[in-house]
Design a protein around this motif. Structure first.
Motif, PDB file in Angstrom:
ATOM      1  N   THR A 105       0.828  -1.205   0.000  1.00 55.78           N
ATOM      2  CA  THR A 105       0.000   0.000   0.000  1.00 55.78           C
ATOM      3  C   THR A 105       0.859   1.251   0.000  1.00 55.78           C
ATOM      4  OG1 THR A 105      -1.691  -1.204   1.241  1.00 55.78           O
ATOM      5  CG2 THR A 105      -1.842   1.191   1.242  1.00 55.78           C
ATOM      6  N   LEU A 106       1.895   1.266   0.839  1.00 58.10           N
ATOM      7  CA  LEU A 106       2.783   2.430   0.894  1.00 58.10           C
ATOM      8  C   LEU A 106       3.552   2.617  -0.415  1.00 58.10           C
ATOM      9  CD1 LEU A 106       4.146   2.134   4.529  1.00 58.10           C
ATOM     10  CD2 LEU A 106       2.538   3.819   3.649  1.00 58.10           C
ATOM     11  N   THR A 107       3.953   1.515  -1.046  1.00 62.27           N
ATOM     12  CA  THR A 107       4.653   1.608  -2.321  1.00 62.27           C
ATOM     13  C   THR A 107       3.741   2.204  -3.386  1.00 62.27           C
ATOM     14  OG1 THR A 107       5.982  -0.313  -1.743  1.00 62.27           O
ATOM     15  CG2 THR A 107       5.907   0.281  -4.065  1.00 62.27           C
ATOM     16  N   MET A 108       2.468   1.771  -3.397  1.00 58.80           N
ATOM     17  CA  MET A 108       1.529   2.327  -4.365  1.00 58.80           C
ATOM     18  C   MET A 108       1.309   3.814  -4.114  1.00 58.80           C
ATOM     19  SD  MET A 108      -1.156  -0.906  -4.850  1.00 58.80           S
ATOM     20  CE  MET A 108      -2.495   0.100  -4.394  1.00 58.80           C
ATOM     21  N   LYS A 109       1.194   4.209  -2.856  1.00 59.99           N
ATOM     22  CA  LYS A 109       1.025   5.624  -2.535  1.00 59.99           C
ATOM     23  C   LYS A 109       2.255   6.422  -2.948  1.00 59.99           C
ATOM     24  CE  LYS A 109      -2.191   5.214   1.334  1.00 59.99           C
ATOM     25  NZ  LYS A 109      -2.366   5.426   2.763  1.00 59.99           N
ATOM     26  N   LEU A 110       3.435   5.864  -2.697  1.00 62.98           N
ATOM     27  CA  LEU A 110       4.680   6.544  -3.065  1.00 62.98           C
ATOM     28  C   LEU A 110       4.779   6.701  -4.580  1.00 62.98           C
ATOM     29  CD1 LEU A 110       7.356   7.724  -2.035  1.00 62.98           C
ATOM     30  CD2 LEU A 110       8.328   5.450  -2.277  1.00 62.98           C
ATOM     31  N   ASP A 111       4.425   5.646  -5.315  1.00 64.93           N
ATOM     32  CA  ASP A 111       4.452   5.737  -6.775  1.00 64.93           C
ATOM     33  C   ASP A 111       3.470   6.786  -7.271  1.00 64.93           C
ATOM     34  OD1 ASP A 111       6.371   3.799  -6.873  1.00 64.93           O
ATOM     35  OD2 ASP A 111       4.987   2.167  -7.391  1.00 64.93           O
ATOM     36  N   GLU A 112       2.304   6.855  -6.640  1.00 63.24           N
ATOM     37  CA  GLU A 112       1.302   7.851  -7.022  1.00 63.24           C
ATOM     38  C   GLU A 112       1.808   9.264  -6.747  1.00 63.24           C
ATOM     39  OE1 GLU A 112      -2.992   9.209  -5.325  1.00 63.24           O
ATOM     40  OE2 GLU A 112      -2.652   7.063  -5.539  1.00 63.24           O
ATOM     41  N   ILE A 113       2.419   9.447  -5.606  1.00 58.72           N
ATOM     42  CA  ILE A 113       2.958  10.773  -5.248  1.00 58.72           C
ATOM     43  C   ILE A 113       4.099  11.137  -6.195  1.00 58.72           C
ATOM     44  CG2 ILE A 113       4.268  12.016  -3.481  1.00 58.72           C
ATOM     45  CD1 ILE A 113       2.571  10.538  -1.382  1.00 58.72           C
ATOM     46  N   ASN A 114       4.957  10.178  -6.510  1.00 56.24           N
ATOM     47  CA  ASN A 114       6.064  10.439  -7.427  1.00 56.24           C
ATOM     48  C   ASN A 114       5.556  10.793  -8.824  1.00 56.24           C
ATOM     49  OD1 ASN A 114       8.072  10.102  -5.555  1.00 56.24           O
ATOM     50  ND2 ASN A 114       8.429   7.957  -6.038  1.00 56.24           N
TER      51      ASN A 114
END
Length: 187
Positions: A105-114
Motif C-alpha cells: 500500500t505504501l509503495t503504491m502511494k509513493l508511486d502515485e505521489i512520485n
C-alpha cells in the motif's frame, strides 16, 4: 426474627458440637496428619527420583515405571513446546502478511505521489516546455534539437562591422544548412 437471632448466636457463639468425643476428634486429626505426611514424603522421593537422585533402592520394575513416566513427561513437554512454537509461527506469518500488505500500500502511494510530482516539479522550476503526451518517439525527437549558441553573437546594427562575429554566424549557418537542421534564411 427472634428465631433467626437465636440461630445466629448458636452458630457464632455456641459451643462446638459435643456429639463427638474430643479424643476421637484428636485421633482422626492425627491420622489425617500422618496420611498427609506420608504423601508429602512420597512426593519428595518421587521428585528426587525424577531428578536422578536416590535411584539405588529402586528395583527394576520401579525403574521401568520411572522411565515411562519420564518419557511421557518429555513427550508432553515437547508437544507443548511444539504447539507454542507453531502458534508463534502462525502469529509471525500473520504479522508478515500484514507488513507485506502495508508495504504494498505504501509503495503504491509513493508511486502515485512520485507520478504527481514528476509533472509538478519541472513546472514549478519554471520549465514550461514539459511534454504532457508521454514519451515521444525517436523520429520526432530528432527533428527538435537545441541550437548551438554563439556567445559572441551580437544582435543589432553593428554586427556587420564585427568581422569575428560575422564569420562565426556564417560558419554556423553553413553548417546548419549542410546538416539540414535549420535553413540559413531563418537566422
Amino acid at each position: 426474627m427472634l428465631k433467626t437471632l437465636d440461630r445466629y448466636q448458636k452458630c457464632s457463639y455456641g459451643a462446638v458440637e459435643v456429639s463427638k468425643p474430643a479424643k476421637e476428634l484428636e485421633q482422626s486429626s492425627y491420622r489425617e496428619y500422618l496420611k498427609l505426611k506420608g504423601r508429602f514424603e512420597s512426593l519428595q522421593r518421587t521428585q528426587r527420583n525424577l531428578l536422578g537422585e536416590d535411584l539405588g533402592p529402586l528395583n527394576s520394575k520401579e525403574l521401568e515405571q520411572l522411565e515411562r513416566q519420564l518419557d511421557s513427561s518429555l513427550k508432553q513437554v515437547r508437544s507443548t513446546k511444539t504447539q507454542f512454537m507453531l502458534d508463534q509461527l502462525a502469529d509471525l506469518q500473520n504479522k508478515e502478511q500484514m507488513l507485506v500488505d502495508a508495504n504494498r500500500t505504501l509503495t503504491m502511494k509513493l508511486d502515485e505521489i512520485n507520478s504527481r510530482n514528476q509533472y509538478r516539479q519541472p513546472w514549478e522550476a519554471g520549465d514550461q516546455s514539459m511534454q504532457y503526451g508521454g514519451p515521444q518517439n525517436a523520429h520526432s525527437q530528432g527533428f527538435f534539437q537545441p541550437l548551438e549558441c554563439n556567445p559572441t553573437l551580437q544582435i543589432g546594427p553593428d554586427y556587420r562591422y564585427n568581422t569575428v562575429a560575422s564569420d562565426q554566424i556564417t560558419a554556423t549557418t553553413q553548417a546548419q544548412q549542410v546538416n539540414g537542421f535549420i535553413p540559413g534564411w531563418m537566422l
